[in-house]
Design a protein around this motif. Structure first.
Motif, PDB file in Angstrom:
ATOM      1  N   LEU A 114       0.988  -1.207  -0.112  1.00 36.31           N
ATOM      2  CA  LEU A 114       0.129  -0.029   0.144  1.00 36.31           C
ATOM      3  C   LEU A 114       0.851   1.160   0.067  1.00 36.31           C
ATOM      4  O   LEU A 114       0.473   2.374  -0.318  1.00 36.31           O
ATOM      5  CB  LEU A 114      -1.037  -0.075   1.342  1.00 36.31           C
ATOM      6  CG  LEU A 114      -0.525   0.145   2.608  1.00 36.31           C
ATOM      7  CD1 LEU A 114      -0.242   1.373   3.160  1.00 36.31           C
ATOM      8  CD2 LEU A 114      -1.580  -0.693   3.429  1.00 36.31           C
ATOM      9  N   GLN A 115       2.123   1.092   0.591  1.00 42.97           N
ATOM     10  CA  GLN A 115       3.083   2.372   0.625  1.00 42.97           C
ATOM     11  C   GLN A 115       3.692   2.608  -0.668  1.00 42.97           C
ATOM     12  O   GLN A 115       3.566   3.512  -1.161  1.00 42.97           O
ATOM     13  CB  GLN A 115       3.879   2.155   1.533  1.00 42.97           C
ATOM     14  CG  GLN A 115       3.648   1.961   2.940  1.00 42.97           C
ATOM     15  CD  GLN A 115       4.771   1.630   3.840  1.00 42.97           C
ATOM     16  OE1 GLN A 115       5.625   2.512   4.233  1.00 42.97           O
ATOM     17  NE2 GLN A 115       4.948   0.595   4.400  1.00 42.97           N
ATOM     18  N   ALA A 117       2.248   1.628  -3.666  1.00 43.92           N
ATOM     19  CA  ALA A 117       1.141   1.788  -4.322  1.00 43.92           C
ATOM     20  C   ALA A 117       0.593   3.472  -4.398  1.00 43.92           C
ATOM     21  O   ALA A 117       0.469   3.964  -5.352  1.00 43.92           O
ATOM     22  CB  ALA A 117      -0.075   1.020  -4.098  1.00 43.92           C
ATOM     23  N   LEU A 118       0.720   4.003  -3.239  1.00 42.51           N
ATOM     24  CA  LEU A 118       0.660   5.552  -3.079  1.00 42.51           C
ATOM     25  C   LEU A 118       1.444   6.134  -3.778  1.00 42.51           C
ATOM     26  O   LEU A 118       1.085   7.255  -4.528  1.00 42.51           O
ATOM     27  CB  LEU A 118       0.561   5.872  -1.586  1.00 42.51           C
ATOM     28  CG  LEU A 118      -0.692   5.499  -0.603  1.00 42.51           C
ATOM     29  CD1 LEU A 118      -0.279   5.557   0.830  1.00 42.51           C
ATOM     30  CD2 LEU A 118      -1.823   6.290  -1.064  1.00 42.51           C
ATOM     31  N   GLN A 121       0.819   5.013  -7.985  1.00 38.46           N
ATOM     32  CA  GLN A 121      -0.417   5.582  -8.551  1.00 38.46           C
ATOM     33  C   GLN A 121      -0.343   7.080  -8.448  1.00 38.46           C
ATOM     34  O   GLN A 121      -0.870   7.743  -9.338  1.00 38.46           O
ATOM     35  CB  GLN A 121      -1.454   5.041  -7.843  1.00 38.46           C
ATOM     36  CG  GLN A 121      -1.796   3.489  -7.989  1.00 38.46           C
ATOM     37  CD  GLN A 121      -3.095   3.085  -7.088  1.00 38.46           C
ATOM     38  OE1 GLN A 121      -3.158   3.148  -5.911  1.00 38.46           O
ATOM     39  NE2 GLN A 121      -3.978   2.244  -7.896  1.00 38.46           N
ATOM     40  N   SER A 140      -7.445   8.001  -2.119  1.00 39.38           N
ATOM     41  CA  SER A 140      -5.890   7.529  -2.703  1.00 39.38           C
ATOM     42  C   SER A 140      -5.679   6.251  -1.590  1.00 39.38           C
ATOM     43  O   SER A 140      -5.072   5.258  -2.265  1.00 39.38           O
ATOM     44  CB  SER A 140      -4.704   8.533  -2.241  1.00 39.38           C
ATOM     45  OG  SER A 140      -5.158   9.684  -2.698  1.00 39.38           O
ATOM     46  N   ASN A 143      -7.651   3.216  -3.358  1.00 44.28           N
ATOM     47  CA  ASN A 143      -7.057   2.886  -4.656  1.00 44.28           C
ATOM     48  C   ASN A 143      -5.529   2.137  -4.330  1.00 44.28           C
ATOM     49  O   ASN A 143      -5.265   1.131  -5.109  1.00 44.28           O
ATOM     50  CB  ASN A 143      -6.949   4.034  -5.477  1.00 44.28           C
ATOM     51  CG  ASN A 143      -7.766   4.555  -6.312  1.00 44.28           C
ATOM     52  OD1 ASN A 143      -8.518   3.770  -7.050  1.00 44.28           O
ATOM     53  ND2 ASN A 143      -8.204   5.864  -6.404  1.00 44.28           N
ATOM     54  N   ALA A 144      -4.866   2.713  -3.156  1.00 43.39           N
ATOM     55  CA  ALA A 144      -3.725   1.845  -2.710  1.00 43.39           C
ATOM     56  C   ALA A 144      -4.233   0.344  -2.458  1.00 43.39           C
ATOM     57  O   ALA A 144      -3.553  -0.547  -2.855  1.00 43.39           O
ATOM     58  CB  ALA A 144      -2.988   2.648  -1.741  1.00 43.39           C
ATOM     59  N   ASP A 145      -5.141   0.381  -1.683  1.00 39.34           N
ATOM     60  CA  ASP A 145      -5.586  -1.153  -1.167  1.00 39.34           C
ATOM     61  C   ASP A 145      -5.917  -1.919  -2.418  1.00 39.34           C
ATOM     62  O   ASP A 145      -5.833  -3.017  -2.750  1.00 39.34           O
ATOM     63  CB  ASP A 145      -6.807  -0.906  -0.322  1.00 39.34           C
ATOM     64  CG  ASP A 145      -6.600  -0.656   1.297  1.00 39.34           C
ATOM     65  OD1 ASP A 145      -5.166  -0.720   1.312  1.00 39.34           O
ATOM     66  OD2 ASP A 145      -7.330  -0.676   1.927  1.00 39.34           O
ATOM     67  N   CYS A 147      -4.753  -1.721  -5.303  1.00 39.42           N
ATOM     68  CA  CYS A 147      -3.449  -1.996  -5.938  1.00 39.42           C
ATOM     69  C   CYS A 147      -2.958  -3.258  -5.591  1.00 39.42           C
ATOM     70  O   CYS A 147      -2.316  -4.131  -6.142  1.00 39.42           O
ATOM     71  CB  CYS A 147      -2.526  -0.883  -5.976  1.00 39.42           C
ATOM     72  SG  CYS A 147      -1.134  -0.899  -6.934  1.00 39.42           S
ATOM     73  N   CYS A 148      -3.055  -3.281  -3.986  1.00 38.03           N
ATOM     74  CA  CYS A 148      -2.532  -4.328  -3.347  1.00 38.03           C
ATOM     75  C   CYS A 148      -3.087  -5.663  -3.689  1.00 38.03           C
ATOM     76  O   CYS A 148      -2.511  -6.677  -3.545  1.00 38.03           O
ATOM     77  CB  CYS A 148      -2.454  -4.283  -1.718  1.00 38.03           C
ATOM     78  SG  CYS A 148      -1.154  -3.063  -1.353  1.00 38.03           S
ATOM     79  N   VAL A 175       3.008  -4.218  -7.839  1.00 44.48           N
ATOM     80  CA  VAL A 175       2.224  -2.820  -7.711  1.00 44.48           C
ATOM     81  C   VAL A 175       2.735  -2.086  -8.625  1.00 44.48           C
ATOM     82  O   VAL A 175       2.056  -1.227  -9.312  1.00 44.48           O
ATOM     83  CB  VAL A 175       2.669  -2.528  -6.406  1.00 44.48           C
ATOM     84  CG1 VAL A 175       2.386  -0.748  -6.304  1.00 44.48           C
ATOM     85  CG2 VAL A 175       1.899  -3.015  -5.307  1.00 44.48           C
TER      86      VAL A 175
END
Length: 488
Positions: A114-115, A117-118, A121, A140, A143-145, A147-148, A175
């Motif tokens: 998730l880090q 991904a932030l 993205q 955000s 969306n990070a979740d 992506c994970c 990711v």
């Protein structure tokens, strides 16, 4: 003779070193320090989470804090977050001796993913070129979740066969690939994919399958005694299923536009999930002598309706259309576990531990093409002129795009996600074949003891039975005592 052959094989094949005492801490520390540095350089609060929100309210004539996006999105974020850490984690606890790793490694790679991904993205979608900063808010985080989720799906195909260091590498590249394919599909092709049938499930499923194919283990049968479940492990996995099943309407509607689109996405997903349960139970019962149910089918295929509804969740697919999607996906996914998974392992040398092909990859592809058909069939009579613009975002450079053209681009987006998953997974698989990652040997897979301190199994009677036995003995003691009193 057999023992002689085994001895010769062991002598020829070097023993794998699963000691990750140096590599795992090194990767965790280095990558987390890198995250701190990159966040310090690039990441800032957006206008709705910054302390200048009061000034923003005045300049935009906002009269109440309740209009902050946090209050709209946070309930959905909570649901999605639970799915990522609890739902996916517990779904992977079905193996009899791999529950620590199922939940623990899911926790690890999601926390790192998730880090990353932030950042990824943010660079592709929200980077402010005037300041060089990425501004993040509650959307955000959702969306990070998402992506994970692609990397967690890939983990399902590799469950029990890779080291935690390898999983972090899978997540790093997963990711990155996700952010690129998402940008191509959602921004360049301008596809709609609210629940991620294409960008999450099709990509994540085929990404994991491609890695697993490259990492094929010809002697994995040496660990077959652990490649299965026991009663309590299946119960824990079913807890994961229920969390996913309950919160999937939030997953598919979390980032849709406020109003009718978000409302419709939740309804469509709700119905598709319900329908897939009945057809899963039906096919599972039909496939077994005596009509008994297989827990593997119930844990997984019951979720396929939610996967396939991801792309078309906000479209006007109609309630009965949602039921049809769930109906078909329950059947297809269950048949996948019955016939496709054994076929892939026997003939294509593809070892898919969790059956992600049947739950994510194929239903995700099916959902992408279903969305293409529904989009191509959209009309003003069904959506209204304003509804077409709102649902398909026919504005700006895409103002003149027709529903038929949109359907074609939706289909193209599905193909892009599959291609990224297969090609990217094959490349990452080749990287993971380098013998430096501390992965287990073929006869040592599916076992928590390789990477975890595991408490010794207690041979004592379970607490409930122990209590009941205690009560039995107590009653016996009382009876004996009464008998002795009477005798006296």
């Amino acid at each position: 003779m057999g023992s002689c052959c085994d001895t010769m094989c062991n002598a020829i094949t070097p023993q794998k070193n699963t000691n990750v005492r140096v590599s795992l801490p090194a990767v965790c520390f280095v990558w987390q320090i890198a995250m701190i540095i990159l966040f310090g350089v690039f990441i800032r609060y957006d206008e709705e989470s910054d302390s200048h929100w009061a000034e923003h309210m005045k300049s935009h004539n906002i009269t109440s804090d309740i209009e902050n996006d946090f209050y709209f999105r946070y309930p959905s974020f909570q649901d999605v977050h639970v799915m990522i850490f609890v739902g996916f984690g517990y779904l992977m606890t079905f193996l009899k001796r791999y529950s620590f790793s199922g939940v623990g490694f899911n926790f690890l790679i999601a926390a790192f993913g998730l880090q990353w991904a932030l950042l990824m993205q943010g660079w592709f979608h929200t980077l402010d070129h005037s300041t060089g900063k990425i501004y993040i808010g509650v959307e955000s985080l959702i969306n990070a979740d998402f992506c994970c989720a692609g990397s967690l799906i890939a983990y399902g195909a590799l469950l029990g066969k890779v080291s935690p260091v390898q999983l972090l590498v899978v997540t790093l590249f997963g990711v990155t690939l996700f952010a690129v394919e998402e940008f191509i599909i959602l921004s360049l092709l301008h596809c709609r994919d609210a629940g991620g049938s294409m960008v999450i499930h099709a990509f994540g499923g085929y990404y994991g399958l491609a890695i697993s194919w490259i990492l094929y283990r010809p002697n994995l049968h040496q660990s077959k005694n652990l490649n299965g479940s026991v009663y309590h492990s299946d119960v824990f996995a079913m807890i994961g299923t229920l969390f996913l099943w309950m919160f999937w309407p939030s997953f598919n509607s979390a980032i849709t536009d406020h109003g009718d689109g978000q409302h419709r996405a939740a309804i469509n997903t709700y119905l598709a999930l319900a329908s897939s349960v009945l057809t899963t139970v039906a096919i599972s019962s039909m496939s077994k002598k005596g009509g008994k149910l297989d827990m593997v089918h119930i844990q997984n295929a019951t979720l396929a309706g939610g996967v396939a509804m991801g792309t078309s969740a906000e479209f006007m697919i109609t309630p009965y259309g949602s039921l049809i999607v769930g109906f078909l996906c329950g059947i297809i996914s269950t048949f996948g576990y019955l016939f496709v998974t054994p076929f892939l392992e026997k003939y294509l040398k593809l070892q898919d531990t969790c059956g992600v092909h049947n739950l994510h990859a194929f239903p995700g592809m099916l959902g992408g093409f279903t969305g293409a058909i529904v989009a191509a069939a959209a009309t003003k009579e069904v959506y209204s002129a304003e509804g077409l613009i709102s649902v398909f975002d026919f504005e700006g450079d895409f103002a003149n795009r027709s529903p038929g053209t949109q359907g074609g681009f939706q289909a193209a987006g599905t193909c892009v996600s599959i291609a990224f998953g297969l090609v990217g997974g094959a490349i990452v698989g080749l990287i993971l074949k380098i013998p430096i990652w501390g992965d287990p040997a073929d006869d040592n897979c599916y076992d928590d003891e390789v990477y975890w301190e595991v408490p010794e199994d207690e041979e004592s009677i379970p607490p409930v039975l122990e209590y009941n036995n205690h009560m039995i003995h107590k009653h016996q003691d009382i009876s004996e005592s009464n008998f002795s009193v009477d005798q006296s």
